[in-house]
Scaffold this motif. Structure first.
Motif, PDB file in Angstrom:
ATOM      1  N   TRP A 196       0.862  -1.184   0.000  1.00 18.64           N
ATOM      2  CA  TRP A 196       0.000   0.000   0.000  1.00 18.64           C
ATOM      3  C   TRP A 196       0.897   1.232   0.000  1.00 18.64           C
ATOM      4  CZ3 TRP A 196      -5.015   0.286  -0.851  1.00 18.64           C
ATOM      5  CH2 TRP A 196      -5.649   1.507  -0.628  1.00 18.64           C
ATOM      6  N   VAL A 197       0.639   2.146  -0.903  1.00 19.17           N
ATOM      7  CA  VAL A 197       1.538   3.308  -1.016  1.00 19.17           C
ATOM      8  C   VAL A 197       0.975   4.488  -0.228  1.00 19.17           C
ATOM      9  CG1 VAL A 197       2.689   4.872  -2.612  1.00 19.17           C
ATOM     10  CG2 VAL A 197       2.215   2.519  -3.315  1.00 19.17           C
ATOM     11  N   PRO A 198       1.729   4.979   0.758  1.00 12.65           N
ATOM     12  CA  PRO A 198       1.259   6.142   1.537  1.00 12.65           C
ATOM     13  C   PRO A 198       1.068   7.351   0.630  1.00 12.65           C
ATOM     14  CG  PRO A 198       3.165   5.115   2.577  1.00 12.65           C
ATOM     15  CD  PRO A 198       3.031   4.503   1.220  1.00 12.65           C
ATOM     16  N   GLU A 199       0.025   8.139   0.922  1.00  8.21           N
ATOM     17  CA  GLU A 199      -0.288   9.278   0.056  1.00  8.21           C
ATOM     18  C   GLU A 199       0.554  10.514   0.358  1.00  8.21           C
ATOM     19  OE1 GLU A 199      -4.500   9.909   0.185  1.00  8.21           O
ATOM     20  OE2 GLU A 199      -4.883   7.809  -0.323  1.00  8.21           O
ATOM     21  N   MET A 242       4.286   7.883   9.550  1.00 13.63           N
ATOM     22  CA  MET A 242       3.363   7.255  10.486  1.00 13.63           C
ATOM     23  C   MET A 242       3.411   5.740  10.343  1.00 13.63           C
ATOM     24  SD  MET A 242      -0.392   9.043  10.849  1.00 13.63           S
ATOM     25  CE  MET A 242      -0.715   8.916   9.164  1.00 13.63           C
ATOM     26  N   VAL A 243       3.352   5.303   9.093  1.00 13.82           N
ATOM     27  CA  VAL A 243       3.337   3.873   8.796  1.00 13.82           C
ATOM     28  C   VAL A 243       4.648   3.229   9.253  1.00 13.82           C
ATOM     29  CG1 VAL A 243       3.350   2.196   6.894  1.00 13.82           C
ATOM     30  CG2 VAL A 243       1.674   4.037   6.923  1.00 13.82           C
ATOM     31  N   GLU A 244       5.739   3.925   8.981  1.00 10.81           N
ATOM     32  CA  GLU A 244       7.056   3.421   9.377  1.00 10.81           C
ATOM     33  C   GLU A 244       7.142   3.274  10.908  1.00 10.81           C
ATOM     34  OE1 GLU A 244      11.388   5.253   9.101  1.00 10.81           O
ATOM     35  OE2 GLU A 244      10.238   5.557   7.257  1.00 10.81           O
ATOM     36  N   ALA A 245       6.668   4.306  11.605  1.00  6.84           N
ATOM     37  CA  ALA A 245       6.689   4.276  13.078  1.00  6.84           C
ATOM     38  C   ALA A 245       5.832   3.131  13.595  1.00  6.84           C
ATOM     39  CB  ALA A 245       6.193   5.606  13.638  1.00  6.84           C
ATOM     40  N   MET A 246       4.692   2.911  12.954  1.00  4.11           N
ATOM     41  CA  MET A 246       3.790   1.836  13.364  1.00  4.11           C
ATOM     42  C   MET A 246       4.397   0.467  13.117  1.00  4.11           C
ATOM     43  SD  MET A 246       1.222   2.142  14.977  1.00  4.11           S
ATOM     44  CE  MET A 246       0.460   3.525  15.713  1.00  4.11           C
ATOM     45  N   GLN A 247       5.063   0.325  11.970  1.00  3.39           N
ATOM     46  CA  GLN A 247       5.697  -0.964  11.659  1.00  3.39           C
ATOM     47  C   GLN A 247       6.770  -1.285  12.701  1.00  3.39           C
ATOM     48  OE1 GLN A 247       6.893  -0.093   7.646  1.00  3.39           O
ATOM     49  NE2 GLN A 247       5.100  -1.075   6.753  1.00  3.39           N
ATOM     50  N   ARG A 248       7.483  -0.208  13.123  1.00  9.46           N
ATOM     51  CA  ARG A 248       8.526  -0.381  14.135  1.00  9.46           C
ATOM     52  C   ARG A 248       7.882  -0.862  15.454  1.00  9.46           C
ATOM     53  NH1 ARG A 248      10.671   4.412  13.233  1.00  9.46           N
ATOM     54  NH2 ARG A 248       9.909   5.357  15.152  1.00  9.46           N
ATOM     55  N   VAL A 252      -6.973   1.452   6.819  1.00  5.36           N
ATOM     56  CA  VAL A 252      -7.036   2.462   7.875  1.00  5.36           C
ATOM     57  C   VAL A 252      -5.632   2.721   8.402  1.00  5.36           C
ATOM     58  CG1 VAL A 252      -7.835   2.878  10.243  1.00  5.36           C
ATOM     59  CG2 VAL A 252      -9.397   1.905   8.552  1.00  5.36           C
ATOM     60  N   ASN A 253      -5.216   3.998   8.344  1.00  6.54           N
ATOM     61  CA  ASN A 253      -3.917   4.326   8.945  1.00  6.54           C
ATOM     62  C   ASN A 253      -4.146   4.813  10.381  1.00  6.54           C
ATOM     63  OD1 ASN A 253      -4.597   7.096   8.863  1.00  6.54           O
ATOM     64  ND2 ASN A 253      -3.621   7.362   6.869  1.00  6.54           N
ATOM     65  N   PHE A 254      -3.069   5.100  11.087  1.00  4.74           N
ATOM     66  CA  PHE A 254      -3.178   5.441  12.505  1.00  4.74           C
ATOM     67  C   PHE A 254      -4.005   6.710  12.720  1.00  4.74           C
ATOM     68  CE2 PHE A 254      -1.047   6.953  16.588  1.00  4.74           C
ATOM     69  CZ  PHE A 254      -1.743   6.064  17.398  1.00  4.74           C
ATOM     70  N   LYS A 255      -3.853   7.668  11.825  1.00  2.07           N
ATOM     71  CA  LYS A 255      -4.606   8.919  11.960  1.00  2.07           C
ATOM     72  C   LYS A 255      -6.115   8.648  11.888  1.00  2.07           C
ATOM     73  CE  LYS A 255      -5.678  11.552   8.529  1.00  2.07           C
ATOM     74  NZ  LYS A 255      -5.543  12.288   7.276  1.00  2.07           N
ATOM     75  N   GLU A 256      -6.527   7.840  10.918  1.00  2.00           N
ATOM     76  CA  GLU A 256      -7.960   7.537  10.774  1.00  2.00           C
ATOM     77  C   GLU A 256      -8.471   6.786  12.004  1.00  2.00           C
ATOM     78  OE1 GLU A 256      -8.963   6.864   6.134  1.00  2.00           O
ATOM     79  OE2 GLU A 256      -7.448   5.517   6.908  1.00  2.00           O
ATOM     80  N   PHE A 257      -7.637   5.890  12.513  1.00  2.00           N
ATOM     81  CA  PHE A 257      -7.993   5.134  13.717  1.00  2.00           C
ATOM     82  C   PHE A 257      -8.227   6.089  14.887  1.00  2.00           C
ATOM     83  CE2 PHE A 257      -6.233   3.202  17.667  1.00  2.00           C
ATOM     84  CZ  PHE A 257      -7.173   2.199  17.862  1.00  2.00           C
ATOM     85  N   LEU A 258      -7.358   7.075  15.026  1.00  2.00           N
ATOM     86  CA  LEU A 258      -7.482   8.035  16.135  1.00  2.00           C
ATOM     87  C   LEU A 258      -8.765   8.851  16.024  1.00  2.00           C
ATOM     88  CD1 LEU A 258      -3.812   9.357  16.384  1.00  2.00           C
ATOM     89  CD2 LEU A 258      -4.995   7.927  18.051  1.00  2.00           C
ATOM     90  N   PHE A 259      -9.081   9.286  14.804  1.00  2.00           N
ATOM     91  CA  PHE A 259     -10.309  10.064  14.624  1.00  2.00           C
ATOM     92  C   PHE A 259     -11.529   9.231  15.007  1.00  2.00           C
ATOM     93  CE2 PHE A 259      -8.026  13.219  11.942  1.00  2.00           C
ATOM     94  CZ  PHE A 259      -8.496  14.347  12.596  1.00  2.00           C
TER      95      PHE A 259
END
Length: 232
Positions: free
Chosen positions: A15-18, A25-31, A203-210
């Motif tokens: 999935w390519v981040p926009e 965000m995605v990188e931090a989450m993968q970590r 769903v990325n982390f931002k969408e999850f938070l909202f």
């Protein structure tokens, strides 16, 4: 809805981040995902709602402090001064990206729930010593634990550790909790739809938070009086 519920899941493997911010965000989450999650079930996330709710509402004082003209929203300039005060070293571009990402109504002002999402993203993205000092300057020891819980919850849902939660991962998480209940698929779909703001199936982390601010009822504290009845 058809579709196979698989553990590894997403048909789109890469999935390519926009945006650059989303990529970080995605990188931090993968970590974080590589460290695993302490959550055991979706229910254990729900049980933490009241505590998280209380902790997030305590951010109201900070929000009001940075909303200099008291109009119920933090504009771009107020946000820049907010970062200066907290001595968080973000570049102009990073501030713009964060503002755009969190101003989900695109009304050029960050409401309280949008500000909470922003703080949590700052927490996730800035783990250097300066950022840690800034967090303590906010004077909210509970907030860090709360943000950590939210990160943990996302990691729990992200079974394949790619930094996104997909529909089948959500179904899988809820099925684990409500084994054998016929409604569990429907519940999972509803929860997923509430999270997938841009309807792109991930769903990325931002969408999850909202979605989370909505679930605990923070998504428009100011409008509660007008609406009369709070949405569940």
């Amino acid at each position: 809805m058809g579709g196979v519920v698989g553990k590894g899941d997403s048909p789109r493997k890469a999935w390519v981040p926009e945006t650059k911010l989303e990529a970080k965000m995605v990188e931090a989450m993968q970590r974080r995902a590589s460290e695993g999650s302490t959550m055991k079930s979706f229910n254990s996330i729900i049980l933490k709602f009241p505590k998280i709710d209380e902790s997030l509402r305590n951010c109201k004082a900070i929000f009001q402090q940075f909303d200099e003209d008291s109009n119920g929203a933090i504009d771009h300039e107020e946000l820049k001064r907010c970062f200066l005060k907290l001595e968080i070293s973000f570049s102009e571009e990073e501030i713009n990206d964060l503002f755009e990402a969190c101003d989900i109504n695109e009304d050029m002002g960050m409401k309280f729930n949008e500000f909470i999402v922003l703080l949590c993203l700052v927490y996730l993205l800035k783990e250097d010593p300066a950022a840690l000092q800034a967090k303590s300057r906010m004077g909210m020891p509970n907030l860090e634990a709360t943000f950590e819980t939210l990160v943990d919850a996302f990691v729990f849902l992200d079974k394949n550790k790619d930094g996104y939660v997909s529909k089948s991962e959500m179904v899988h998480a809820i099925n684990e909790t409500t084994a054998g209940e016929r409604s569990s698929g429907r519940i999972a779909m509803k929860r997923f739809e509430e999270m997938d703001w841009d309807k792109n199936g991930m769903v990325n982390f931002k969408e999850f938070l909202f979605a989370f601010t909505r679930w605990v009822g923070i998504d428009d504290i100011e409008d509660e009086e007008e609406e009369g009845e709070e949405k569940v």
